[in-house]
Design a protein around this motif. Structure first.
Motif, PDB file in Angstrom:
ATOM      1  N   LEU A 105       0.823  -1.209   0.000  1.00 33.44           N
ATOM      2  CA  LEU A 105       0.000   0.000   0.000  1.00 33.44           C
ATOM      3  C   LEU A 105       0.860   1.263   0.000  1.00 33.44           C
ATOM      4  CD1 LEU A 105      -2.853  -0.968   2.480  1.00 33.44           C
ATOM      5  CD2 LEU A 105      -2.917  -0.930  -0.013  1.00 33.44           C
ATOM      6  N   ARG A 106       1.936   1.252   0.755  1.00 28.22           N
ATOM      7  CA  ARG A 106       2.820   2.424   0.783  1.00 28.22           C
ATOM      8  C   ARG A 106       3.529   2.622  -0.560  1.00 28.22           C
ATOM      9  NH1 ARG A 106       5.567   3.147   6.687  1.00 28.22           N
ATOM     10  NH2 ARG A 106       3.601   3.360   7.798  1.00 28.22           N
TER      11      ARG A 106
ATOM     12  N   SER B   6       1.027   4.002  -3.026  1.00 26.51           N
ATOM     13  CA  SER B   6       0.770   5.419  -2.759  1.00 26.51           C
ATOM     14  C   SER B   6       1.919   6.282  -3.269  1.00 26.51           C
ATOM     15  CB  SER B   6       0.574   5.634  -1.264  1.00 26.51           C
ATOM     16  OG  SER B   6       0.408   6.994  -0.973  1.00 26.51           O
ATOM     17  N   ALA B   7       3.139   5.838  -3.031  1.00 27.97           N
ATOM     18  CA  ALA B   7       4.301   6.595  -3.515  1.00 27.97           C
ATOM     19  C   ALA B   7       4.319   6.647  -5.042  1.00 27.97           C
ATOM     20  CB  ALA B   7       5.585   5.972  -2.987  1.00 27.97           C
TER      21      ALA B   7
ATOM     22  N   ARG C 209       1.723   6.499  -7.042  1.00 31.15           N
ATOM     23  CA  ARG C 209       0.662   7.414  -7.488  1.00 31.15           C
ATOM     24  C   ARG C 209       1.094   8.871  -7.319  1.00 31.15           C
ATOM     25  NH1 ARG C 209      -4.165   4.200  -5.070  1.00 31.15           N
ATOM     26  NH2 ARG C 209      -3.435   5.289  -3.226  1.00 31.15           N
ATOM     27  N   HIS C 210       1.755   9.178  -6.207  1.00 29.00           N
ATOM     28  CA  HIS C 210       2.226  10.546  -5.993  1.00 29.00           C
ATOM     29  C   HIS C 210       3.290  10.926  -7.028  1.00 29.00           C
ATOM     30  CE1 HIS C 210      -0.236  10.440  -2.583  1.00 29.00           C
ATOM     31  NE2 HIS C 210       0.532  11.028  -1.687  1.00 29.00           N
TER      32      HIS C 210
ATOM     33  N   ALA D 238       0.489   0.604 -10.121  1.00 30.87           N
ATOM     34  CA  ALA D 238       0.241   1.077  -8.759  1.00 30.87           C
ATOM     35  C   ALA D 238      -1.163   0.702  -8.309  1.00 30.87           C
ATOM     36  CB  ALA D 238       0.433   2.586  -8.674  1.00 30.87           C
ATOM     37  N   ARG D 239      -2.123   0.807  -9.197  1.00 32.76           N
ATOM     38  CA  ARG D 239      -3.502   0.419  -8.856  1.00 32.76           C
ATOM     39  C   ARG D 239      -3.605  -1.076  -8.589  1.00 32.76           C
ATOM     40  NH1 ARG D 239      -6.357   4.152 -13.365  1.00 32.76           N
ATOM     41  NH2 ARG D 239      -6.324   6.071 -12.163  1.00 32.76           N
TER      42      ARG D 239
ATOM     43  N   HIS E   5      -1.970  -1.800  -5.287  1.00 32.09           N
ATOM     44  CA  HIS E   5      -2.844  -1.375  -4.197  1.00 32.09           C
ATOM     45  C   HIS E   5      -3.939  -2.409  -3.961  1.00 32.09           C
ATOM     46  CE1 HIS E   5      -6.067   1.013  -2.266  1.00 32.09           C
ATOM     47  NE2 HIS E   5      -5.046   1.583  -1.651  1.00 32.09           N
TER      48      HIS E   5
END
Length: 101
Positions: free
Chosen positions: A44-45, A48-49, A51-52, A67-68, A71
């Motif tokens: 998850l981390r 998130s990174a 996606r950012h 990334a999706r 996740h």
């Protein structure tokens, strides 16, 4: 994505391994629960990174789809680990209640 896949596969592989092992029982697969939780959190981390990073580069960095997926796999791994944790806790509670009678 790899961490999410590893998180999702941790518990099924542990259960499968106990099926063909003569020295481990199914309850021993519960030792894989913290591993599944840790890998799920890592997935998850990382998602998130990613996606950012994709947002910061306006999508030019790519990897938003991965990334999706990572996740989703991380969430699935956390759900499996949570279900296994509840199952082990209920088993422990029933063993305790059975031993007090």
């Amino acid at each position: 994505m790899a961490a999410g896949l590893a998180s999702t596969l941790t518990l099924p592989v542990a259960v499968f391994a106990t099926r063909y092992s003569e020295s481990y029982d199914l309850l021993h697969a519960g030792f894989a629960i913290p591993v599944g939780i840790a890998l799920g959190v890592i997935a998850l981390r990382l998602a998130s990174a990613a996606r950012h990073r994709s947002e910061a580069t306006l999508g030019r960095a790519g990897g938003l789809g991965a990334a999706r997926v990572g996740h989703g796999l991380g969430l699935a791994g956390l759900w499996l680990a949570g279900a296994a944790l509840v199952a082990v806790a209920v088993y422990g509670l029933l063993e305790y209640i059975g031993s007090t009678d």
